[in-house]
Design a protein around this motif. Structure first.
Motif, PDB file in Angstrom:
ATOM      1  N   SER A  47       0.861  -1.176   0.000  1.00 39.99           N
ATOM      2  CA  SER A  47       0.000   0.000   0.000  1.00 39.99           C
ATOM      3  C   SER A  47       0.897   1.225   0.000  1.00 39.99           C
ATOM      4  O   SER A  47       2.112   1.132   0.190  1.00 39.99           O
ATOM      5  CB  SER A  47      -0.890   0.010   1.246  1.00 39.99           C
ATOM      6  N   PHE A  48       0.291   2.396  -0.193  1.00 37.82           N
ATOM      7  CA  PHE A  48       1.096   3.611  -0.122  1.00 37.82           C
ATOM      8  C   PHE A  48       1.601   3.863   1.293  1.00 37.82           C
ATOM      9  O   PHE A  48       2.666   4.455   1.480  1.00 37.82           O
ATOM     10  CB  PHE A  48       0.319   4.811  -0.656  1.00 37.82           C
ATOM     11  N   LEU A  49       0.861   3.414   2.302  1.00 38.41           N
ATOM     12  CA  LEU A  49       1.377   3.501   3.663  1.00 38.41           C
ATOM     13  C   LEU A  49       2.648   2.666   3.792  1.00 38.41           C
ATOM     14  O   LEU A  49       3.645   3.095   4.377  1.00 38.41           O
ATOM     15  CB  LEU A  49       0.321   3.021   4.655  1.00 38.41           C
ATOM     16  N   GLY A  50       2.632   1.459   3.204  1.00 37.32           N
ATOM     17  CA  GLY A  50       3.828   0.620   3.210  1.00 37.32           C
ATOM     18  C   GLY A  50       4.959   1.235   2.412  1.00 37.32           C
ATOM     19  O   GLY A  50       6.135   1.115   2.787  1.00 37.32           O
ATOM     20  N   LEU A  51       4.618   1.901   1.306  1.00 36.43           N
ATOM     21  CA  LEU A  51       5.654   2.537   0.494  1.00 36.43           C
ATOM     22  C   LEU A  51       6.304   3.686   1.259  1.00 36.43           C
ATOM     23  O   LEU A  51       7.522   3.898   1.173  1.00 36.43           O
ATOM     24  CB  LEU A  51       5.058   3.035  -0.819  1.00 36.43           C
ATOM     25  N   ARG A  52       5.503   4.419   2.026  1.00 35.13           N
ATOM     26  CA  ARG A  52       6.089   5.476   2.855  1.00 35.13           C
ATOM     27  C   ARG A  52       6.996   4.888   3.931  1.00 35.13           C
ATOM     28  O   ARG A  52       8.045   5.452   4.256  1.00 35.13           O
ATOM     29  CB  ARG A  52       4.987   6.334   3.483  1.00 35.13           C
ATOM     30  N   ALA A  53       6.580   3.749   4.513  1.00 32.91           N
ATOM     31  CA  ALA A  53       7.445   3.088   5.492  1.00 32.91           C
ATOM     32  C   ALA A  53       8.764   2.688   4.854  1.00 32.91           C
ATOM     33  O   ALA A  53       9.843   2.868   5.437  1.00 32.91           O
ATOM     34  CB  ALA A  53       6.742   1.870   6.081  1.00 32.91           C
ATOM     35  N   GLY A  76      17.506  -1.780  -1.030  1.00 36.21           N
ATOM     36  CA  GLY A  76      16.260  -1.345  -1.643  1.00 36.21           C
ATOM     37  C   GLY A  76      15.090  -1.863  -0.828  1.00 36.21           C
ATOM     38  O   GLY A  76      15.245  -2.279   0.325  1.00 36.21           O
ATOM     39  N   CYS A  77      13.904  -1.851  -1.416  1.00 38.63           N
ATOM     40  CA  CYS A  77      12.684  -2.354  -0.788  1.00 38.63           C
ATOM     41  C   CYS A  77      12.087  -3.437  -1.687  1.00 38.63           C
ATOM     42  O   CYS A  77      12.492  -3.600  -2.837  1.00 38.63           O
ATOM     43  CB  CYS A  77      11.654  -1.239  -0.621  1.00 38.63           C
ATOM     44  N   ASP A  78      11.104  -4.161  -1.168  1.00 35.81           N
ATOM     45  CA  ASP A  78      10.344  -5.081  -2.016  1.00 35.81           C
ATOM     46  C   ASP A  78       9.453  -4.266  -2.943  1.00 35.81           C
ATOM     47  O   ASP A  78       8.551  -3.557  -2.480  1.00 35.81           O
ATOM     48  CB  ASP A  78       9.459  -6.008  -1.172  1.00 35.81           C
ATOM     49  N   VAL A  79       9.693  -4.354  -4.259  1.00 35.44           N
ATOM     50  CA  VAL A  79       8.799  -3.686  -5.203  1.00 35.44           C
ATOM     51  C   VAL A  79       7.379  -4.210  -4.992  1.00 35.44           C
ATOM     52  O   VAL A  79       7.144  -5.414  -4.976  1.00 35.44           O
ATOM     53  CB  VAL A  79       9.242  -3.938  -6.654  1.00 35.44           C
ATOM     54  N   GLY A  80       6.439  -3.295  -4.818  1.00 35.44           N
ATOM     55  CA  GLY A  80       5.057  -3.687  -4.601  1.00 35.44           C
ATOM     56  C   GLY A  80       4.733  -4.054  -3.176  1.00 35.44           C
ATOM     57  O   GLY A  80       3.570  -4.327  -2.862  1.00 35.44           O
ATOM     58  N   THR A 121      -1.248   1.369  -9.538  1.00 35.19           N
ATOM     59  CA  THR A 121      -0.627   2.660  -9.253  1.00 35.19           C
ATOM     60  C   THR A 121       0.443   2.529  -8.182  1.00 35.19           C
ATOM     61  O   THR A 121       1.573   3.006  -8.343  1.00 35.19           O
ATOM     62  CB  THR A 121      -1.693   3.679  -8.816  1.00 35.19           C
ATOM     63  N   HIS A 122       0.103   1.863  -7.087  1.00 31.86           N
ATOM     64  CA  HIS A 122       1.104   1.650  -6.034  1.00 31.86           C
ATOM     65  C   HIS A 122       2.255   0.796  -6.547  1.00 31.86           C
ATOM     66  O   HIS A 122       3.429   1.076  -6.274  1.00 31.86           O
ATOM     67  CB  HIS A 122       0.459   0.990  -4.816  1.00 31.86           C
ATOM     68  N   PHE A 123       1.942  -0.260  -7.290  1.00 31.14           N
ATOM     69  CA  PHE A 123       2.971  -1.166  -7.799  1.00 31.14           C
ATOM     70  C   PHE A 123       3.986  -0.405  -8.644  1.00 31.14           C
ATOM     71  O   PHE A 123       5.206  -0.562  -8.480  1.00 31.14           O
ATOM     72  CB  PHE A 123       2.305  -2.275  -8.611  1.00 31.14           C
TER      73      PHE A 123
END
Length: 669
Positions: free
Chosen positions: A276-282, A299-303, A315-317
């Motif tokens: 989610s976008f909350l996860g993306l901000r994290a 890096g982060c996990d894409v998606g 969109t988030h992905f």
């Protein structure tokens, strides 16, 4: 059109025919070899554990091939073995595991396996490990099984040499099959359950802190993997994927702790986040925190990791993929749908492909920057929020007492040096891992190296529109990285249209930009001189713009590197770039360029490896004359693009070096 443009000025190609090849055009200038291989900065993919089997892993890679999306590594998640961490491949899921590894290697794809240091109670070797003190014990000397997300078990005692020798024989079962590394997941904090009830005991009843255990765990996986994978001149083969800074699952990512020791984490990920976008901000917060703590590459996990069929949307992905394309590691996998071609929206595949291509385009830059960061105990990521750093000093570990102490530090360099001089000493490593309550960054923007400015797009979780409004801040380079001693007046060029002066920004400016889903707010410093892999089309029927670096059907040409000068200005200081390579790839090369009057001169040192080289001069007028000096059979070409105001020079080989003289040019920026 391009032929007409080229015919409008004098072309002079000078091959040094008849000259002995011992007479270099530009002599070799070896650079320090990197201490890890370049695939650490490629595109990695994986399937969540419930889908892990040979058929699905093979189909995953084929799907990326079918969509012209390159892959550099396949990570096989946790259910590949008959028991967690027994290193015996489950042949019902992987009937020809060695054949799968060989198939991946034939396609230049590395293979890594999920693992931890837990020996579960159902493992046939568990009781043997207990009887021989191969596992960490509580303060009473008892192995009390620790509950973790894959069952219950005990942590391997890395302080016991017999335990380590046995463990290595287990690891060799898959290393002998050609596995290239491991994703070392975060079971190390479970030792805290022993620590808070009297202490954790290791070999000869010595007490072991969390920090000591984490260091032993990650370092042993790294060093043994490298020892088994390295052969001949490939002394830097093999790596592990592990966490830098990760945080409690509070949705804000503040209570955090460092996991891996700095000197083995060449390619990490910041832990599991929501899809989610909350996860993306994290994720973006942890990117900043890990940089503050001096971790080099990650890096982060894409998606996002924690997703399902209902939580993932395009969109988030795509915003997550775009951010990770401009981080040192771009890796895609987790719960929910992560395969770009499975989304119904037609733009997902071309946009995803475009950003994977940009990540590969950057890989030589990422590799050199990453190796420099590892060598200097710093990060290749530099958050724009450097003023918040003094707050973190309150949580620095005291070298002598191992307790949280407040330190009065006023500059980024002072804080970085403080961390190097305290947290990374043997005394500090023994002090134990305490969580820091990190302050909230004022911005999530960062510099990638010292030349590329990235503004993550982390829209509100309820805003699923294709475009996003993003506040952009343009910094002075010297404010973010004081050690550069850069002069004031930094200018930033649009990454996608660097020769467009109307899209350039000066330090101190701010703006709110509307960013469409197929773009991302990235800028490059005017005057930057960096190695980029050139782009080529993989779809000859493409009707996209002339500048193929924007073309979603283009990919990075990995067999050569172009030293790219963004917005050169006449009569300024000359520029130099020392490209570092793995010992398996070559000795590195040094490129220089200078601009005096209306003439640009540039050189690349001789390189005996397979990597070709060249230049791109971005933001200049059409030259009146171009002269290239090189050895025969170097297969050098050049062309000028009026569309992008760029002169490109490219040689398939630079065994004797390369000299370039460009005359009759003016700066257009």
């Amino acid at each position: 059109e391009r032929v007409v443009m080229l015919a409008s000025f004098v072309i002079s190609l000078v091959a040094v025919a008849g000259v002995a090849q011992s007479a270099y055009v530009v002599p070799p200038s070896p650079t320090k070899a990197t201490n890890y291989q370049k695939w650490a900065h490629y595109h990695w993919v994986w399937l969540k554990n419930d889908l892990g089997n040979q058929a699905n892993e093979t189909a995953l890679i084929q799907g990326y091939k079918d969509n012209n999306i390159p892959v550099g590594a396949l990570n096989i998640d946790s259910t590949w073995a008959t028991q967690y961490n027994n290193f015996i491949v489950d042949t019902t899921k992987f009937p020809d595991f060695q054949g799968l590894v060989q198939q991946m290697h034939d396609d230049d794809i590395k293979v890594i396996l999920w693992a931890t240091s837990m020996v579960n109670v159902e493992n046939p070797d568990y009781q043997m490990c207990v009887d021989n003190n191969y596992l960490i014990r509580d303060s009473r000397g008892v192995v009390r099984p620790l509950e973790w997300w894959h069952g219950s078990g005990g942590l391997l005692d890395y302080s016991n040499p017999d335990a380590v020798e046995w463990w290595h024989t287990q690891m060799n079962k898959v290393l002998d099959a050609g596995v290239d590394g491991f994703k070392c997941d975060g079971t190390d904090p479970y030792i805290d359950e022993y620590e808070i009830t009297g202490g954790a005991l290791g070999y000869n009843d010595q007490k072991i802190t969390y920090r000591e255990y984490a260091n032993m765990y990650y370092r042993d996986f790294f060093t043994h993997t490298r020892a088994q994978r390295s052969s001949g001149k490939e002394t830097d083969a093999g790596l592990i994927m592990s966490r830098p800074v990760d945080c409690l699952l509070d949705g804000i990512s503040k209570a955090c702790t460092p996991f891996s020791p700095y000197n083995v984490m060449y390619s990490g990920w910041v832990g599991d986040d929501d899809s989610s976008f909350l996860g993306l901000r994290a994720c973006a917060h942890k990117v900043v925190y890990s940089a503050w703590m001096g971790y080099a590459n990650y890096g982060c996990d894409v998606g996002g990791y924690r997703g399902n069929s209902d939580s993932q949307y395009s969109t988030h992905f795509l915003r997550s993929a775009q951010l990770n394309a401009f981080l040192p590691l771009m890796e895609n996998g987790g719960g929910g749908e992560h395969r770009p071609w499975m989304y119904t929206e037609k733009e997902v595949v071309p946009v995803y492909r475009k950003f994977v291509a940009q990540h590969y385009r950057l890989s030589a830059y990422l590799h050199t920057n990453g190796a420099n960061a590892v060598d200097s105990n710093t990060s290749s990521i530099h958050p724009l929020d450097y003023k918040t750093l003094p707050e973190i000093a309150e949580y620095s570990i005291s070298q002598s007492a191992g307790t949280a102490v407040k330190t009065d530090l006023s500059s980024r360099d002072a804080i970085t040096n403080h961390h190097i001089n305290t947290q990374r000493t043997a005394e500090a490593q023994k002090a134990g891992g305490i969580p820091w309550v990190f302050p909230n960054p004022t911005t999530l923007a960062y510099l990638l190296g010292q030349d590329i400015l990235v503004h993550p797009v982390t829209m509100d979780v309820d805003n699923r529109t294709a475009s996003a409004e993003v506040k952009l801040t343009f910094p002075e380079l010297a404010d973010v990285i004081p050690s550069t001693n850069a002069a004031q007046g930094t200018e930033w060029l649009d990454w996608w249209e660097p020769a467009n002066a109307e899209k350039a920004h000066k330090a101190g400016e701010t703006k709110v930009a509307v960013v469409p889903i197929d773009s991302f707010p990235v800028y490059v410093r005017k005057g930057a001189f960096i190695p980029l892999h050139p782009m080529r089309r993989v779809n000859s029927n493409s009707n996209n713009a002339e500048d193929i670096s924007l073309d979603p059907d283009s990919q990075a040409e990995m067999d050569r590197v172009h030293f790219t000068w963004f917005g050169p200005t006449a009569n300024t200081d000359s520029v130099t770039y020392s490209l570092r390579e793995s010992v398996a790839d070559g000795e590195g090369m040094v490129a220089t360029a200078a601009y005096s009057g209306d003439t640009i001169t540039a050189t690349v040192s001789a390189h005996s490896g397979s990597m070709g080289a060249g230049f791109e001069f971005v933001g200049i007028s059409e030259p009146s004359d171009v002269q290239l000096t090189y050895w025969p059979n170097s297969r050098c070409t050049h062309e000028y693009s009026a569309h992008s105001s760029t002169l490109s020079v490219s040689c398939a080989k630079v065994g004797g070096g390369l000299k370039v003289t460009v005359s009759g040019v003016n700066s257009k920026l």
